[in-house]
Every structure is written in C-alpha cells, then in structure tokens.
Design an enzyme around this catalytic site. Structure first.
Site, mmCIF file in Angstrom:
data_model
loop_
_atom_site.group_PDB
_atom_site.id
_atom_site.type_symbol
_atom_site.label_atom_id
_atom_site.label_comp_id
_atom_site.label_asym_id
_atom_site.label_seq_id
_atom_site.Cartn_x
_atom_site.Cartn_y
_atom_site.Cartn_z
ATOM 1 N N GLU A 22 0.806 -1.246 0.000
ATOM 2 C CA GLU A 22 0.000 0.000 0.000
ATOM 3 C C GLU A 22 0.829 1.281 0.000
ATOM 4 O O GLU A 22 0.622 2.168 0.831
ATOM 5 C CB GLU A 22 -0.948 -0.007 1.211
ATOM 6 N N GLU A 55 -5.680 -11.153 -0.933
ATOM 7 C CA GLU A 55 -6.445 -10.995 0.323
ATOM 8 C C GLU A 55 -7.945 -11.008 0.033
ATOM 9 O O GLU A 55 -8.657 -10.066 0.345
ATOM 10 C CB GLU A 55 -6.070 -9.671 1.008
HETATM 11 C C1 XIL Z 1 -5.163 -6.732 8.674
HETATM 12 C C2 XIL Z 1 -5.377 -7.952 9.530
HETATM 13 O O1 XIL Z 1 -6.418 -8.708 8.989
HETATM 14 C C3 XIL Z 1 -5.688 -7.561 10.935
HETATM 15 O O2 XIL Z 1 -5.769 -8.704 11.756
HETATM 16 C C4 XIL Z 1 -4.606 -6.617 11.446
HETATM 17 O O3 XIL Z 1 -4.934 -6.177 12.698
HETATM 18 C C5 XIL Z 1 -4.466 -5.424 10.531
HETATM 19 O O4 XIL Z 1 -4.183 -5.877 9.234
HETATM 20 N N1 XIL Z 1 -4.645 -4.951 3.948
HETATM 21 C C6 XIL Z 1 -3.541 -5.708 4.279
HETATM 22 C C7 XIL Z 1 -3.596 -6.617 5.425
HETATM 23 O O5 XIL Z 1 -2.552 -5.708 3.525
HETATM 24 O O6 XIL Z 1 -2.344 -6.816 6.020
HETATM 25 C C8 XIL Z 1 -4.606 -6.170 6.435
HETATM 26 O O7 XIL Z 1 -4.708 -7.159 7.432
HETATM 27 C C9 XIL Z 1 -5.944 -5.885 5.798
HETATM 28 C C10 XIL Z 1 -5.819 -4.813 4.770
#
Ligand code: XIL
Length: 355
Positions: free
Chosen positions: A162, A268
């Site tokens: 990001e 994701e």
């Molecule tokens: C999130 C996790 O799901 C949570 O458990 C943590 O507290 C914060 O991060 N984009 C990403 C992930 O790249 O790493 C994120 O994951 C969700 C959004």
C-alpha cells in the site's frame, strides 16, 4: 344484570365464526452452506491460500480444514514489521518459524506479508530521531534479515504494501520521508541482494477500482523494468463486495499486469455482502450472490497465463474471523466457511469455476 352481559358476551364470542387455521408449513432452513465434495486445492490448478495466525495453527479443527482446502498460507499479522522488528537491529522470527514448521511438513507454501506497511510500523521506529542514513541502514538490515532468515521456507514476500494513496500519489509514509521518493525500488533491491531466489511482490488495494492508482502502480512497474529493479509479482488485495467493483476495472488491472509478464496474486480475497449493515443474518439470497461473485473472480483468475498464476489467498478462514467486522463495525460473512467451519456457497462458487 352484570352476569347477563357477561353471558351475552361469551355467547356472542362463541358464535363468531372461527377463521380456518392456517396450515403450518415447516419453515425451510435458508441454504447458505452445502456439502462439499471437492476441496479448493483439488479443483484449482494454482495455489490456494488462507491468512492465519500461530494460535490457529495449533487448533485441530482449524488445521484439519486448512490441510484439506489450502496449500498456501499467509500470516494475517504476525509477519509484519511491528511484530518482527523489535528494535534497531533486533528481530523476532518466532512466527516465521512457526508458520514454516507447519507448512513444511505439509508441502505447503508460506507467503511473507509484509516487510513494509505504513499501518504496521513499530512504535520505536515511528518515533525514530536518528539520521536518515541510519534509518536506511536499519531498514536494509531488517529487510535482508527477514528475507535471508533460515530455514528458507519463505520463498516469496510482499516487500512493500500500500505505498500509494487512493488518488495515486505516493503515500507520504515515514519510509518516503526518511529514504526519499525512490525508497520502494531500494527496498526491492535490498531484498533481492539478500536472496535472489525469493519472489518479490508489490501488494495493494484500490488498483482494481481506481484508474489513478492503477496508473501509478503500472508506471512504477514499467520504471522498475526499465531500470532492472528486481520485482516479480503484484498482489491485488481483492477486498470486494458481491457487486463492487464491477468486473471490468478488475479485469483491466489484471490484464495490464498480466501483459507485462509479472506474477499475479489475488492476495487478500474477501467478499462483503452486508455493506450497509442492514442484515443480521446471512440469508440464502446473499449467499448465492456471493457464490456467483466468487465464480466470476475465479473465472477471471483462470484467464491469467498459468505460469503467472501465483495463486488466490483468502483473508481468513471463517466469517467470524474476518478483520472486516472490526474494520467496518458491522456483522459480515465475507469468507468461505461459517463459524462452525461449514462450507458456504461461496466455496461452491469457487469450485464451480472449474466445472
Ligand atoms: C489486517 C489484519 O487482517 C488484521 O488482523 C490486522 O490487525 C491489521 O491488518 N490490507 C492488508 C492486510 O494488507 O495486512 C490487512 O490485514 C488488511 C488490509
């Protein structure tokens, strides 16, 4: 007199024609789950992954399902800088080792996520007051330490997560402030120096729905290509809803990266069905919409040349585990399994893309 009135009332009541009783039709259970006959990994020719955590790796019910359905894992939060990078030159690789021990004995893959993310900066680093040069030295040692960490089970990493704002501007993170505008290239280079066999990814959301962000990422990839900066793949986070974004911009982003020859990871995946929080329970209609959406996404993934298919990773196992519930503050059912580990129709939607 009082008794007479009472008598008349009771009498009249008895005379009132009784409505025929409605027949009791047994309410059908809404079908949001099904009996699966095929697992995700037996259906897909590419890797199918799930985000998990170390505690989950010790839970039998959970690991049984993980073993059946997945052949790749990502740490949901334990392989981020705020956990691994304890102090300047001190690291905690415990979670990497736990994941590696688990996946190794099962012939699974563990994908590293994520070396740099503006939302997972250790507080000591956030308050760093040393020179920019020292900051870079610290980052270099950390990146190289993680990538070359033994045993070498982690053969791929999201190096930077990001880095762009929603409008495509380079995010003004501490990394950019201390290391300059070219910090992303620098980090990829350091990672590659540590181990040239590790596949290095840039991972982001929003490139599938915002042209400005897609353009910014593509410009970066083209620039890396022109300068020979080592990068091997792109992660599309794929946090979507059952109807948003529509498939066209997703396809456009995927095609653009595919035509440049990089690996593609749907890194994701989760599919929201309760965006406005109006529903209190998952119903069959929503489950079916989610199922159809799942098929649509996998169909798109199937158009990517096989050698560029790094895999599809789901951001959690059960609906109730999803980060989205806290993030959006309402109940959601964005994943493949319900709270009791039952296969949802979304799972069917995945498998159906191969039928
Ligand atoms: C999130 C996790 O799901 C949570 O458990 C943590 O507290 C914060 O991060 N984009 C990403 C992930 O790249 O790493 C994120 O994951 C969700 C959004």
């Amino acid at each position: 007199m009082r008794y007479l009135i009472l008598f008349l009332c009771v009498f009249t009541a008895c005379q009132t024609p009784v409505e025929p009783e409605e027949p009791i039709i047994p309410q059908e259970e809404p079908e949001t789950t099904y009996t699966a006959t095929k697992s995700l990994i037996s259906a897909a020719p590419f890797r199918v992954g799930v985000a998990g955590n170390v505690a989950g790796l010790k839970e039998h019910t959970e690991t049984r399902l993980i073993d059946q359905e997945f052949n790749s894992m990502t740490a949901e939060y334990e392989m981020k800088q705020n956990i691994m990078h304890i102090s300047k030159y001190d690291y905690d690789w415990v979670s990497i080792d736990e994941f590696a021990n688990y996946t190794r004995s099962r012939g699974m893959r563990v994908h590293g996520h994520a070396l740099l993310w503006h939302s997972a900066i250790p507080s000591w680093l956030e308050n760093f007051t040393g020179s920019d040069e020292e900051f870079s030295d610290i980052m270099k040692a950390y990146i190289q330490g993680a990538v070359s960490h033994r045993p070498k089970d982690v053969q791929s990493w999201d190096v930077v997560n990001e880095a762009f704002e929603d409008n495509g501007d380079l995010r003004n993170s501490i990394f950019r402030q201390k290391m300059g505008d070219d910090y992303i290239a620098q980090c990829f280079q350091w990672a590659h120096e540590a181990d040239s066999s590790v596949k290095l990814f840039y991972n982001d959301y929003g490139t599938i729905w915002d042209d400005r962000k897609l353009t910014a990422m593509l410009e970066m990839l083209d620039d890396f290509e022109a300068r020979g900066i080592p990068i091997h793949g792109v992660g599309f986070q794929m946090h979507i809803t059952w109807d948003w974004p529509v498939i066209e911009p997703i396809k456009k982003a995927v095609d653009a990266v595919a035509s440049r020859g990089w690996l593609i990871h749907f890194s994701e995946v989760d599919i929201r069905v309760n965006e406005d929080g109006g529903e209190l329970e998952l119903n069959q209609r929503l489950a079916e919409l989610q199922q159809a959406r799942m098929t649509e996404i996998v169909n798109l993934y199937n158009t990517i040349p096989e050698e560029q298919q790094f895999g599809i990773t789901f951001w959690g196992l059960r609906d109730t585990d999803s980060w989205l519930i806290d993030f959006w503050g309402n109940v959601e059912w964005p994943l493949l399994f319900d709270h009791s580990y039952k296969h949802k129709l979304m799972h069917k939607g995945f498998v159906e893309a191969f039928e």
